[in-house]
Design an enzyme around this catalytic site. Structure first.
Site, PDB file in Angstrom:
ATOM      1  N   ASP A 285      -4.967   3.467  -1.885  1.00  0.00           N
ATOM      2  CA  ASP A 285      -6.000   3.798  -0.863  1.00  0.00           C
ATOM      3  C   ASP A 285      -6.492   5.299  -1.329  1.00  0.00           C
ATOM      4  OD1 ASP A 285      -6.132   1.399   0.992  1.00  0.00           O
ATOM      5  OD2 ASP A 285      -3.786   2.001   1.251  1.00  0.00           O
TER       6      ASP A 285
ATOM      7  N   MET B 180     -12.257   4.033  -0.246  1.00  0.00           N
ATOM      8  CA  MET B 180     -12.807   4.401   0.730  1.00  0.00           C
ATOM      9  C   MET B 180     -13.444   5.754   0.669  1.00  0.00           C
ATOM     10  SD  MET B 180      -9.504   3.157   3.027  1.00  0.00           S
ATOM     11  CE  MET B 180      -8.594   3.167   1.617  1.00  0.00           C
TER      12      MET B 180
ATOM     13  N   SER C 227       0.891  -1.159   0.054  1.00  0.00           N
ATOM     14  CA  SER C 227      -0.039  -0.015   0.083  1.00  0.00           C
ATOM     15  C   SER C 227       0.719   1.262  -0.101  1.00  0.00           C
ATOM     16  CB  SER C 227      -0.813   0.186   1.387  1.00  0.00           C
ATOM     17  OG  SER C 227      -1.287   1.303   1.452  1.00  0.00           O
TER      18      SER C 227
ATOM     19  N   MET D  45      -9.152   7.670  -0.163  1.00  0.00           N
ATOM     20  CA  MET D  45     -10.060   8.313   0.945  1.00  0.00           C
ATOM     21  C   MET D  45     -10.460   9.710   0.611  1.00  0.00           C
ATOM     22  SD  MET D  45      -7.436   7.051   4.033  1.00  0.00           S
ATOM     23  CE  MET D  45      -6.822   5.435   3.889  1.00  0.00           C
TER      24      MET D  45
ATOM     25  N   HIS E 106      -1.301  -1.423  -4.212  1.00  0.00           N
ATOM     26  CA  HIS E 106      -2.567  -1.143  -3.733  1.00  0.00           C
ATOM     27  C   HIS E 106      -2.772   0.337  -3.259  1.00  0.00           C
ATOM     28  CE1 HIS E 106      -5.782  -2.231  -0.819  1.00  0.00           C
ATOM     29  NE2 HIS E 106      -5.530  -1.189  -0.040  1.00  0.00           N
TER      30      HIS E 106
ATOM     31  N   ASP F  19      -6.102  -6.402   4.906  1.00  0.00           N
ATOM     32  CA  ASP F  19      -5.816  -4.921   4.605  1.00  0.00           C
ATOM     33  C   ASP F  19      -5.843  -4.630   5.913  1.00  0.00           C
ATOM     34  OD1 ASP F  19      -5.039  -2.490   3.984  1.00  0.00           O
ATOM     35  OD2 ASP F  19      -6.635  -2.058   2.632  1.00  0.00           O
ATOM     36  N   GLY F  20      -4.606  -4.099   6.458  1.00  0.00           N
ATOM     37  CA  GLY F  20      -4.546  -3.515   7.692  1.00  0.00           C
ATOM     38  C   GLY F  20      -3.736  -4.171   8.911  1.00  0.00           C
ATOM     39  N   GLY F  21      -2.525  -3.846   9.230  1.00  0.00           N
ATOM     40  CA  GLY F  21      -1.706  -4.314  10.283  1.00  0.00           C
ATOM     41  C   GLY F  21      -1.006  -5.562   9.932  1.00  0.00           C
TER      42      GLY F  21
ATOM     43  N   MET G   9     -11.152  -6.068   5.889  1.00  0.00           N
ATOM     44  CA  MET G   9     -10.377  -4.951   6.577  1.00  0.00           C
ATOM     45  C   MET G   9     -10.133  -5.498   7.920  1.00  0.00           C
ATOM     46  SD  MET G   9      -9.981  -2.473   4.764  1.00  0.00           S
ATOM     47  CE  MET G   9      -8.896  -1.472   5.925  1.00  0.00           C
TER      48      MET G   9
ATOM     49  N   HIS H  48      -8.349   0.830  -4.031  1.00  0.00           N
ATOM     50  CA  HIS H  48      -9.496   0.546  -2.763  1.00  0.00           C
ATOM     51  C   HIS H  48     -10.363   1.746  -2.478  1.00  0.00           C
ATOM     52  CE1 HIS H  48      -9.521  -0.284   2.086  1.00  0.00           C
ATOM     53  NE2 HIS H  48     -10.828  -0.441   1.421  1.00  0.00           N
TER      54      HIS H  48
ATOM     55  N   GLY I 146      -8.787   4.124   7.203  1.00  0.00           N
ATOM     56  CA  GLY I 146      -8.404   5.535   7.345  1.00  0.00           C
ATOM     57  C   GLY I 146      -7.073   5.693   7.451  1.00  0.00           C
ATOM     58  N   PHE I 147      -6.457   4.973   8.093  1.00  0.00           N
ATOM     59  CA  PHE I 147      -4.898   5.248   8.398  1.00  0.00           C
ATOM     60  C   PHE I 147      -4.040   3.926   8.297  1.00  0.00           C
ATOM     61  CE2 PHE I 147      -7.562   7.984  10.878  1.00  0.00           C
ATOM     62  CZ  PHE I 147      -7.008   9.266  10.309  1.00  0.00           C
ATOM     63  N   GLY I 148      -2.716   4.147   7.912  1.00  0.00           N
ATOM     64  CA  GLY I 148      -1.821   3.238   7.933  1.00  0.00           C
ATOM     65  C   GLY I 148      -1.185   2.883   9.195  1.00  0.00           C
TER      66      GLY I 148
HETATM   67  C1  DX5 Z   1      -6.053   1.669   5.689  1.00  0.00           C
HETATM   68  C2  DX5 Z   1      -5.679   1.147   4.348  1.00  0.00           C
HETATM   69  C3  DX5 Z   1      -4.590   0.418   4.378  1.00  0.00           C
HETATM   70  C4  DX5 Z   1      -3.473   0.730   4.965  1.00  0.00           C
HETATM   71  C5  DX5 Z   1      -2.623  -0.280   5.425  1.00  0.00           C
HETATM   72  O1  DX5 Z   1      -7.403   2.377   5.848  1.00  0.00           O
HETATM   73  O2  DX5 Z   1      -6.758   0.754   3.739  1.00  0.00           O
HETATM   74  O3  DX5 Z   1      -4.555  -0.186   2.990  1.00  0.00           O
HETATM   75  O4  DX5 Z   1      -2.314   1.371   3.860  1.00  0.00           O
HETATM   76  O5  DX5 Z   1      -1.559   0.067   6.162  1.00  0.00           O
HETATM   77  P1  DX5 Z   1      -0.731  -0.859   7.275  1.00  0.00           P
HETATM   78  O6  DX5 Z   1      -0.308  -1.744   6.378  1.00  0.00           O
HETATM   79  O7  DX5 Z   1       0.101   0.114   7.843  1.00  0.00           O
HETATM   80  O8  DX5 Z   1      -1.769  -1.313   8.345  1.00  0.00           O
HETATM   81 ZN    ZN Z   2      -6.422  -0.302   1.717  1.00  0.00          ZN
END
Ligand code: DX5
Ligand code: ZN
Length: 227
Positions: free
Chosen positions: A35, A68, A8, A37, A33, A175-177, A137, A66, A142-144
């Site tokens: 993102d 959002m 991402s 938003m 990927h 996606d996420g963590g 998800m 993606h 919303g955030f990485g």
């Molecule tokens: C979060 C995004 C993710 C994000 C994942 O809202 O959809 O794609 O970039 O970031 P990490 O891998 O740091 O959790």
């Molecule tokens: Zn994403």
């Protein structure tokens, strides 16, 4: 199962996107990927079709976009024309999800549906035969850099069972963590497309980080195949 790594760019250096994408690709990225938003469906604002078009010029692998955003139907043409090969939309904002999925497909892109952590799997029961992929998800979007929500593993298994019961081999994306600590359990639960932002771009060596993460994912997939 076919493992694909989808770095991402949310955690990349936006002033050096071409450089960071090339590094991730050298490390084994299968997709990029992206993102999107809108500051409405999620609290953050990121990028739109012009940036996707610019990324498309430099990326060698397909773009996984993606969305959002609150009204994705209004922007599907723009993102597909900008170069999105895969487009995923959130079920939480779409009263006519079936129509949206088939519209994305009719425009030649792969259609994915996304479930927020609080959205039950039953929300996609009636489109399980229609989708090209499902994005689970594992953080609130919303955030990485957020922490993986453990309950997501159970959800991945439930989505896999739903797709199988519909006779659909469509892959599950997570996606996420996703990082070296969580990727094994994610793959063991049945996910095949792995999004990772901070685990790849958060350090100084995105190429090596992508390579390590993909190796870990492939190892978990091999172990899963043996069971
Ligand atoms: C979060 C995004 C993710 C994000 C994942 O809202 O959809 O794609 O970039 O970031 P990490 O891998 O740091 O959790
Ligand atoms: Zn994403």
């Amino acid at each position: 199962m076919t493992i694909r790594l989808a770095p991402s760019i949310l955690s990349a250096d936006f002033a050096e996107l071409g450089r960071d994408i090339a590094a991730a690709e050298r490390g084994g990225a299968d997709l990029i990927h992206v993102d999107v938003m809108d500051g409405h469906f999620v609290p953050n604002i990121t990028i739109g079709p012009p940036v996707v078009r610019a990324i498309k010029r430099v990326a060698r692998v397909p773009l996984d976009v993606h969305l959002m955003i609150s009204e994705p139907d209004r922007y599907l043409d723009d993102f597909i024309e900008a170069g999105a090969a895969m487009v995923s939309v959130h079920v939480e904002v779409l009263p006519h999800l079936h129509r949206t999925i088939h519209y994305i497909k009719s425009r030649g892109a792969q259609a994915g549906v996304v479930l927020n952590p609080s959205t039950p799997v039953v929300a996609i029961e009636n489109v399980a035969g229609d989708v090209d992929f499902v994005l689970v998800m594992s953080v609130n979007p919303g955030f990485g850099g957020q922490t993986f929500i453990p309950r997501s593993l159970e959800k991945i298994r439930a989505v896999r069972a739903l797709l199988d019961s519909a006779g659909n081999r469509a892959p599950i994306e997570v996606d996420g963590g996703v990082d070296l600590q969580t990727v094994g359990a994610v793959v063991s639960s049945g996910a095949e497309i792995l999004v990772a932002g901070s685990a790849i771009f958060g350090g100084r060596q995105p190429e090596q980080a992508a390579r390590s993460l993909k190796e870990a994912a492939l190892g978990a997939a091999t172990a899963r195949a043996r069971t």
